[in-house]
Design a protein around this motif. Structure first.
Motif, short mmCIF file in Angstrom:
data_model
loop_
_atom_site.label_atom_id
_atom_site.label_comp_id
_atom_site.label_asym_id
_atom_site.label_seq_id
_atom_site.Cartn_x
_atom_site.Cartn_y
_atom_site.Cartn_z
N SER A 123 -24.63 -12.80 7.31
CA SER A 123 -23.23 -13.41 7.38
C SER A 123 -23.22 -14.85 7.63
N SER A 124 -22.55 -15.59 6.85
CA SER A 124 -22.49 -17.06 7.09
C SER A 124 -21.01 -17.37 7.35
N GLY A 125 -20.95 -18.46 8.31
CA GLY A 125 -19.81 -19.02 8.28
C GLY A 125 -19.29 -20.04 7.25
N THR A 126 -17.82 -19.61 6.87
CA THR A 126 -17.37 -20.36 5.61
C THR A 126 -16.16 -20.97 5.72
N VAL A 127 -16.09 -22.13 5.36
CA VAL A 127 -14.84 -22.89 5.28
C VAL A 127 -13.87 -22.53 4.10
N HIS A 128 -12.69 -22.16 4.18
CA HIS A 128 -11.86 -21.73 2.86
C HIS A 128 -10.82 -22.61 2.83
N VAL A 129 -10.55 -23.28 1.61
CA VAL A 129 -9.51 -23.97 1.06
C VAL A 129 -8.77 -23.35 -0.15
N ALA A 130 -7.75 -23.16 -0.49
CA ALA A 130 -6.99 -22.97 -1.68
C ALA A 130 -5.46 -23.52 -1.80
N ALA A 131 -5.10 -23.54 -3.18
CA ALA A 131 -3.99 -24.04 -3.46
C ALA A 131 -3.53 -22.99 -4.66
N GLY A 132 -2.29 -22.79 -4.54
CA GLY A 132 -1.85 -21.74 -5.70
C GLY A 132 -0.29 -21.74 -5.62
N GLN A 133 0.33 -20.91 -6.52
CA GLN A 133 1.90 -20.54 -6.75
C GLN A 133 2.18 -19.26 -6.49
N ILE A 134 3.37 -19.13 -6.05
CA ILE A 134 4.15 -17.69 -5.83
C ILE A 134 5.47 -17.83 -6.75
N PHE A 135 5.28 -16.89 -7.67
CA PHE A 135 6.55 -16.79 -8.59
C PHE A 135 7.43 -15.69 -8.27
N SER A 136 8.73 -15.83 -7.78
CA SER A 136 9.44 -14.77 -7.09
C SER A 136 10.23 -13.91 -8.75
N LEU A 137 9.79 -12.67 -8.81
CA LEU A 137 10.03 -11.76 -9.65
C LEU A 137 11.51 -11.16 -9.23
N THR A 138 11.50 -10.72 -7.87
CA THR A 138 12.77 -10.11 -7.33
C THR A 138 12.68 -10.59 -5.87
N LYS A 139 13.60 -10.07 -5.14
CA LYS A 139 13.63 -10.57 -3.81
C LYS A 139 12.58 -9.76 -3.03
N SER A 140 11.59 -9.09 -3.54
CA SER A 140 10.58 -8.63 -2.75
C SER A 140 9.23 -8.49 -3.42
N VAL A 141 9.20 -8.78 -4.85
CA VAL A 141 7.77 -8.67 -5.42
C VAL A 141 7.76 -9.90 -6.34
N ALA A 142 6.55 -10.43 -6.21
CA ALA A 142 6.12 -11.75 -6.76
C ALA A 142 4.98 -11.96 -7.40
N PHE A 143 4.77 -12.54 -8.56
CA PHE A 143 3.52 -12.94 -9.00
C PHE A 143 2.76 -14.09 -8.42
N ARG A 144 1.55 -13.89 -8.11
CA ARG A 144 0.64 -15.19 -7.38
C ARG A 144 -0.49 -15.20 -8.11
N TRP A 145 -1.09 -16.52 -7.98
CA TRP A 145 -2.39 -16.89 -8.32
C TRP A 145 -2.58 -18.13 -7.76
N ASP A 146 -4.15 -18.31 -7.45
CA ASP A 146 -4.50 -19.48 -6.90
C ASP A 146 -6.10 -19.77 -7.00
N PHE A 147 -6.25 -20.98 -6.84
CA PHE A 147 -7.85 -21.42 -6.80
C PHE A 147 -8.22 -21.64 -5.25
N SER A 148 -9.33 -20.83 -4.90
CA SER A 148 -9.73 -20.81 -3.32
C SER A 148 -11.31 -21.22 -3.69
N TRP A 149 -11.68 -22.16 -2.55
CA TRP A 149 -12.88 -22.65 -2.51
C TRP A 149 -13.76 -22.28 -1.25
N ASN A 150 -14.93 -21.79 -1.52
CA ASN A 150 -15.51 -21.28 -0.09
C ASN A 150 -16.79 -22.25 -0.20
#
Length: 279
Positions: free
Chosen positions: A206-233
């Motif tokens: 188990s190795s210590g990991t630095v995690h960074v990410a960037a993405g978007q959250i698209f609101s489909l309703t007031k409770s449900v959203a489509f989400r995607w991102d790029f994350s780098w470990n």
């Protein structure tokens, strides 16, 4: 005889003249007064004229005020004016559960993919915290197997991730809207996140990991959203390198600490709760 007739005529005329004058004063004078009264009655009064003039001036001033925009220069600067609009899906004080799939996009030797679970809580519209879990499975690429079988190139010095768990701080500085084929408006948040976690590697460590990410959250309703991102470990892993002779026999081994990084593309659906209430 003629003188007597003339005298009689003059006498009668002198007697009738005062009566005619009095009759003229009584009859003709009333007519003149009546005409003067009617003229005065039909003429506008001075006060009415003054009121009309004031009304006209007022209307002129009002019309001038409507079309005169010179006073706008004295208003507050436009950069100090904000447009307040309720968000379609507010995040403050709400939890988020995310489920989706992921794939490593920068590994030339292994195909690594799997499932992702996220659980977060938003303190404000811009700031939140989130837990991440990546469960991964890996298979060698065809090119890697050919290198090992045909050319004797060892891939034992390479490590790949089997799982990752960590915590992030999320920052959402940008809120916007986009059209979907000109049929509907979809609000979205652009976010960045960073944190720390542990990666379980193919070497069993188990190795210590630095995690960074960037993405978007698209609101489909007031409770449900489509989400995607790029994350780098980014992490380091110890690998065992075997030493072989010319015949391919193992004559020894040693461990080496190498640096690795994995770029994940993650796509999925988020559910926000409790029910949204506008502030």
């Amino acid at each position: 005889m003629l003188n007597k007739k003339l005298f009689a005529f003059l006498l009668i005329s002198a007697m009738l003249t005062p009566g005619l004058s009095k009759a003229q004063d009584m009859g003709g004078g009333d007519d003149v007064d009546s005409i003067e009264t009617e003229v005065n009655r039909s003429a506008p009064k001075r006060q009415t004229i003054e009121n009309s003039a004031a009304a006209k001036n007022y209307a002129g001033d009002d019309e001038k005020n409507v079309t005169d925009f010179k006073g706008l220069a004295n208003l507050a600067p436009f950069q100090e004016i904000s447009i307040i609009q309720k968000r379609f899906m507010p995040k403050t004080g709400r939890f988020e559960l995310f489920g989706g799939g992921t794939i490593v996009t920068n590994d030339p030797f292994f195909n690594t993919m799997g499932g992702v679970l996220k659980a977060g809580y938003f303190l404000t519209e811009s700031w939140g915290v989130e837990l991440n879990y990546f469960g991964l499975t890996t298979a060698q690429r065809e090119s890697t197997r050919e290198l090992e079988s045909n050319n004797g190139v060892s891939t034992e010095s390479l490590a790949y991730p089997k799982s990752y768990i960590g915590a992030d701080l999320m920052w959402s500085p940008i809120y916007g809207k986009m059209t979907w084929f000109n049929n509907r408006i979809i609000p979205f948040d652009l976010y960045f996140s960073g944190g720390y976690g542990m990666t379980e590697t193919s070497t069993g460590e188990s190795s210590g990991t630095v995690h960074v990410a960037a993405g978007q959250i698209f609101s489909l309703t007031k409770s449900v959203a489509f989400r995607w991102d790029f994350s780098w470990n980014f992490y380091n892993a110890n690998v065992t390198i075997k030493e072989k002779d010319g015949s391919g026999n193992v004559i020894g081994s040693h461990k080496s600490n190498n640096s690795f990084n994995n770029l994940f593309l993650t796509v999925g659906v988020s559910w926000f709760f409790p029910e949204a209430t506008y502030r």
